[in-house]
Write a protein that holds these residues in place. Structure first.
Motif, mmCIF file in Angstrom:
data_model
loop_
_atom_site.group_PDB
_atom_site.id
_atom_site.type_symbol
_atom_site.label_atom_id
_atom_site.label_comp_id
_atom_site.label_asym_id
_atom_site.label_seq_id
_atom_site.Cartn_x
_atom_site.Cartn_y
_atom_site.Cartn_z
ATOM 1 N N GLN A 89 47.332 36.187 44.977
ATOM 2 C CA GLN A 89 48.073 36.187 44.114
ATOM 3 C C GLN A 89 49.113 35.362 43.613
ATOM 4 N N GLN A 90 49.186 33.811 44.387
ATOM 5 C CA GLN A 90 49.583 32.878 44.190
ATOM 6 C C GLN A 90 48.889 31.636 42.847
ATOM 7 N N TYR A 91 47.733 32.611 42.614
ATOM 8 C CA TYR A 91 47.019 31.301 42.334
ATOM 9 C C TYR A 91 46.294 32.335 41.006
ATOM 10 N N MET A 96 43.309 39.736 36.840
ATOM 11 C CA MET A 96 41.794 38.647 37.014
ATOM 12 C C MET A 96 41.924 39.578 39.289
ATOM 13 N N THR A 97 43.051 39.745 39.698
ATOM 14 C CA THR A 97 42.955 40.006 40.743
ATOM 15 C C THR A 97 41.912 41.563 40.700
ATOM 16 N N ALA A 102 38.285 45.911 41.683
ATOM 17 C CA ALA A 102 37.713 46.653 41.237
ATOM 18 C C ALA A 102 35.674 46.741 41.322
ATOM 19 N N ALA A 103 35.656 45.490 41.590
ATOM 20 C CA ALA A 103 34.127 45.114 41.978
ATOM 21 C C ALA A 103 33.768 45.427 43.115
ATOM 22 N N ALA A 104 34.858 45.808 44.663
ATOM 23 C CA ALA A 104 34.962 46.790 45.735
ATOM 24 C C ALA A 104 33.684 47.362 45.773
ATOM 25 N N PRO A 105 33.400 48.551 44.997
ATOM 26 C CA PRO A 105 32.887 49.817 45.367
ATOM 27 C C PRO A 105 30.570 48.403 45.532
ATOM 28 N N LEU A 106 30.928 47.616 44.535
ATOM 29 C CA LEU A 106 29.496 47.196 44.042
ATOM 30 C C LEU A 106 29.430 46.541 45.156
ATOM 31 N N MET A 107 30.231 45.865 46.021
ATOM 32 C CA MET A 107 30.094 44.639 46.920
ATOM 33 C C MET A 107 29.754 45.975 48.542
#
Length: 305
Positions: A89-91, A96-97, A102-107
């Protein structure tokens, strides 16, 4: 929703509502706490409280293997998942975060599939639709990122999802809430040490709003919601357990409307409708029996939620 047992439904609602509200609580807590020490102390205190409460009730302490496995899961979920998110979150921008989270369930689905538990067609549909809704919701924000931030976010999602699936499939955690306590203690200690190595220190005075927010994160965010999440991992398929990644931003937006005077546009309303559809698909997907240390986990976890 009617197909879900009441303890599972209660755990889902806890994770949805509480973790959705922690976005606002973290914003206030950061007024006085640096990121790693904020995350580390909240889980270290929550884990200590839960451990002592269970010990006083006569629950046996984890054995050496259970401490080891609890430490692996705790460091992956809290140290890797939350710690790397704090770094990222510093970058990177908040938009984007949100997309990465939101891509976590795909992984989740990919990790679970590698362990022989691929989602069914209905679950895949819910996962894809939910990701689309969450991405649309985040699309109203700014998208910017430095390479270091993207790598940190990717590492955070990988650590969180891999640790979650490991806790389901491979590791021998202590039964019930004692396993949750060992994970919080190990992960919290890891984050505190990481914060000190980063040069983080607590100030001499604290903003009253920050202290209230920190207390909320300890009690609701860690003791209730994290325990509820670990309970879900022991009882339901990964696709449903990870659906919080779609719902939490919706809760955060609604809180912003109610408490911060923010407004809802057509994009937000459409994305919320899409996310609701994905959650309905996931909650009504046919459940398959899970093979875990579940009977002890069920009573202990439901009591903590």
């Amino acid at each position: 929703m009617k197909t879900l047992p009441k303890p599972v439904l209660l755990a889902l609602l806890t994770v949805y509502l509480v973790w959705g509200s922690t976005y606002l609580a973290i914003r206030f807590a950061l007024l006085s706490f640096p990121p790693f020490l904020l995350m580390g102390t909240r889980f270290l205190v929550a884990g200590t409280v839960l451990y002592l409460w269970l010990a006083l009730r006569g629950n046996p302490a984890p054995n050496l293997r259970q401490w080891r496995d609890g430490a692996v899961v705790g460091v992956l979920l809290l140290g890797g998942g939350m710690g790397l998110t704090a770094v990222a979150q510093q970058y990177v921008s908040s938009g984007m975060t949100a997309v990465f989270i939101a891509a976590a369930p795909l992984m989740f689905a990919l990790w679970a599939g590698l362990f022989g538990d691929w989602p069914g067609p209905r679950e895949w549909t819910g996962i894809v639709i939910g990701f689309g809704g969450a991405a649309l919701l985040a699309g109203g924000g700014e998208f910017r990122a430095q390479p270091a931030g993207v790598l940190a976010l990717a590492g955070a999602v990988t650590c969180w999802t891999f640790g979650s699936v490991l806790s389901q499939k491979k590791l021998a955690l202590a039964p019930g809430a004692m396993g949750f306590a060992s994970e919080m203690l190990a992960g919290g200690a890891f984050l505190v040490v990481a914060g000190w190595l980063q040069g983080e220190r607590l100030g001499a005075s604290f903003d009253s709003r920050a202290l209230l927010a920190w207390g909320y994160l300890v009690t609701a965010g860690s003791l209730a919601a994290f325990s509820a999440y670990m309970y879900l991992l022991s009882k339901v398929k990964p696709a449903l357990a990870s659906s919080y990644a779609y719902v939490n931003p919706v809760i955060a937006v609604l809180l912003g409307v109610g408490l911060a005077g923010e407004t809802l546009g057509a994009r937000e309303l459409l994305s919320m409708a899409i996310i609701l559809g994905s959650v309905i698909l996931l909650t009504t997907a046919k459940a398959t029996p899970k093979n875990t240390n579940a009977s002890a986990a069920a009573s202990a976890a439901s009591s903590t939620t």
